[in-house]
Design an enzyme around this catalytic site. Sequence first.
Site, PDB file in Angstrom:
ATOM      1  CG  ASP A   1      -4.996  -1.519   0.299  1.00  0.00           C
ATOM      2  OD1 ASP A   1      -5.458  -0.633  -0.454  1.00  0.00           O
ATOM      3  OD2 ASP A   1      -3.794  -1.620   0.569  1.00  0.00           O
TER       4      ASP A   1
ATOM      5  CD  GLN B   1      -3.482  -2.939   3.908  1.00  0.00           C
ATOM      6  OE1 GLN B   1      -3.746  -1.755   4.090  1.00  0.00           O
ATOM      7  NE2 GLN B   1      -3.167  -3.417   2.712  1.00  0.00           N
TER       8      GLN B   1
ATOM      9  NE  ARG C   1       2.669  -4.313  -7.892  1.00  0.00           N
ATOM     10  CZ  ARG C   1       2.302  -3.826  -6.703  1.00  0.00           C
ATOM     11  NH1 ARG C   1       2.247  -4.623  -5.648  1.00  0.00           N
ATOM     12  NH2 ARG C   1       2.000  -2.556  -6.561  1.00  0.00           N
TER      13      ARG C   1
ATOM     14  CG  ASP D   1       2.425  -4.483  -2.003  1.00  0.00           C
ATOM     15  OD1 ASP D   1       2.117  -3.684  -2.893  1.00  0.00           O
ATOM     16  OD2 ASP D   1       1.998  -4.416  -0.828  1.00  0.00           O
TER      17      ASP D   1
ATOM     18  CD  GLU E   1       4.153  -0.714  -4.843  1.00  0.00           C
ATOM     19  OE1 GLU E   1       3.487   0.327  -4.951  1.00  0.00           O
ATOM     20  OE2 GLU E   1       4.312  -1.298  -3.753  1.00  0.00           O
TER      21      GLU E   1
ATOM     22  CG  HIS F   1      -3.156  -1.285  -8.504  1.00  0.00           C
ATOM     23  ND1 HIS F   1      -1.862  -1.507  -8.916  1.00  0.00           N
ATOM     24  CD2 HIS F   1      -3.132  -1.286  -7.151  1.00  0.00           C
ATOM     25  CE1 HIS F   1      -1.093  -1.646  -7.852  1.00  0.00           C
ATOM     26  NE2 HIS F   1      -1.835  -1.518  -6.765  1.00  0.00           N
TER      27      HIS F   1
END
Length: 651
Positions: free
Chosen positions: A153, A264, A294, A296, A338, A402
């Site tokens: 990922d 994950q 950041r 996630d 995020e 991204h």
Amino acid sequence: MIDQFDWRSGQARKSLDRILPDVESRYADRIRLAPQQWHNFRQRLHREWERLFIHMHQLYGWQYDFFFTLERTLQSLVKYWLDRPAELKALDEKREADPSWFLSEQMVGGVLYVDLFSENLSKLADYIPYFKDLNLTYLHLMPLFAVPRGDNDGGYAVSDYRAINPDIGTMDELAKLAAALREEGISLVLDFVFNHTSDEHRWAQKAKSGDPDFMAYYYTFADRALPDRFQTYLRDIFPTVRKGSFTWCQEIKRWVWTTFNSYQWDLNYTNPDVFRAMAEDMLFLANQGVEVLRLDAVAFIWKKLGTSCENQPEAHTIIKAFNAMAKIAAPCLLFKSEAIVEPEEVIRYIHPDECQLSYNPLLMALLWEALATREVKLLEHSMRNRYRIPAGCSWVNYIRCHDDIGWTFDDRDARNLGIDPAGHRRFLNQFYTGQFPGSFAKGVPFQFNADTGDVRIAGTLSSLAGLEVALEKQDNELIEQAVRRINLLRSIMMSIGGIPLLYIGDEWGMLNDYTYLTDPAKSNDSRWVHRSKKRWEARDDLSDQDTLEWRFFKEMVKLIRLRKRLPALQNGGMEVVDTGNPHLFGYIRASDSQKILILNNFAETDQQMDAAHLAFCGVKSEAVNLMNGGVLSAGVDIRLHDHQSVWLDIS
Ligand code: GLC
Ligand code: GLC
């Protein structure tokens, strides 16, 4: 608000009084070496502890060993603070003296993949001059931790938060790079992927071996009973890869919660060991010189039966507890949220005591929406009502990143304007995948969900804005139009308020790269179309300044330099104005000393804003267009060309 009469206040004080002496005696030798710094640490501890206690009590107070959890947490704080290098402690002091440093108009961010950009960390340092050319002050390196080979990922399946992917470098190199960047006024930003680990993480491997302590780090289920009950409320994030949020693990013969890919594994934050272990990893990263983490996938970190398991109150509590820990042991560390979710939920993560920074996915999506429709009503309405965030916080504004583009505008906002949200999203998806007749865009569908018809969009800024199609047709007029579209979006990103974040590659106009289709580890994830290894660099290509790449680059640098000269662009107010024209998006930016009116034409034709509307916005005398030096006299209409953006000084 913390209630003064809350019983937890007294309990917080009491527990600290009990725990601190033990911890102090445990680390007495090291504490003795820095009495003044220890004094400062204790002050921060006393300031933040009550908050930390209350958040942790909310999460873990019901567990019989809560006091143990507190004790271990304080130990972690002291240990990681003691380990913190002197330069970073100095930076902590500097930032504490100037806590709004990141709200400055000087801030400009960039984000890149180390492996794609420079192959590895050691070579990345050679590009600091390039980052200086671009005037960056914030550099986000996409996840570069140890990951499984093959599909991971894009680095978001982390096997060890304390080890760098050996193909990219070492932790030591990372710390050195952080120092070199810091020296040049560039803050290092990394991801904190705290919702899940890869299934190769040590914890996951122990869980797979049947160790009950580590099985409790994740959500595992013996049969489908609970997963099925949860599943009714969950959405599929990667529906083309797998249906449902659970993966069968043959080793332990149990179902494991996996929101994203099967490899994950979602972490179980009802377990205080997970909280502490991740908090320690966070402090470890801060001690390497990371200034912004950041956070996630923040929306997903707490699960509750009968809910969508997104944006739960406890998700906020966890982040706030991490925030309090950071303020004690690594006070210069900032969090960036995020949360790519509904606008109302995005805002809830933004607070000085939670995430001081947040992506602005609503602005991003609506810029693309306005580009497609050539109308600004949804953008204008949404920014007027949903832009405000608490003082001391900042948006991070971006055009591309991204990830894919999802149309996360608010359905009610759309309906209020007579727009059918579902139909509009369908239109936008068709438009950006080039299926809508006359579309200029060349995007690639991402994660088409056959059950719901949902899909998201992948593609680079240039390809989505029409440059790829224009180049294929070798049509100069279309090329120029695409350039104007790109510059329009850049102008808004640079001026609307917040930290502009450049997706590196976009500064020179990178196009889609379809080579991912031939790589089995990437071919099923179309986001790789805009994660390209293609390089261009101003310094190498000095010889040919006539190229499109050069134009994009020069325009970008010019705009960044202009931004940095204008105090009105520091973070603060942004007021959307009524332009009286459905194609013009306008707003005012102001500081004590300066006022700027910014107007943006989303139409492919010239557009006017009349003198009456201009006067209403405060245009009283002559106003200079800071973009080109042109002068607008008072009392006359202004005409904007196709996709033109003007920055009028109306101070
Ligand atoms: C975030 C990342 C995305 C990743 C996901 C799972 O949304 O931006 O790239 O796929 O988290 O970690
Ligand atoms: C979803 C998630 C977001 C993630 C993205 C990855 O939109 O909400 O967090 O970045 O999927 O594609």
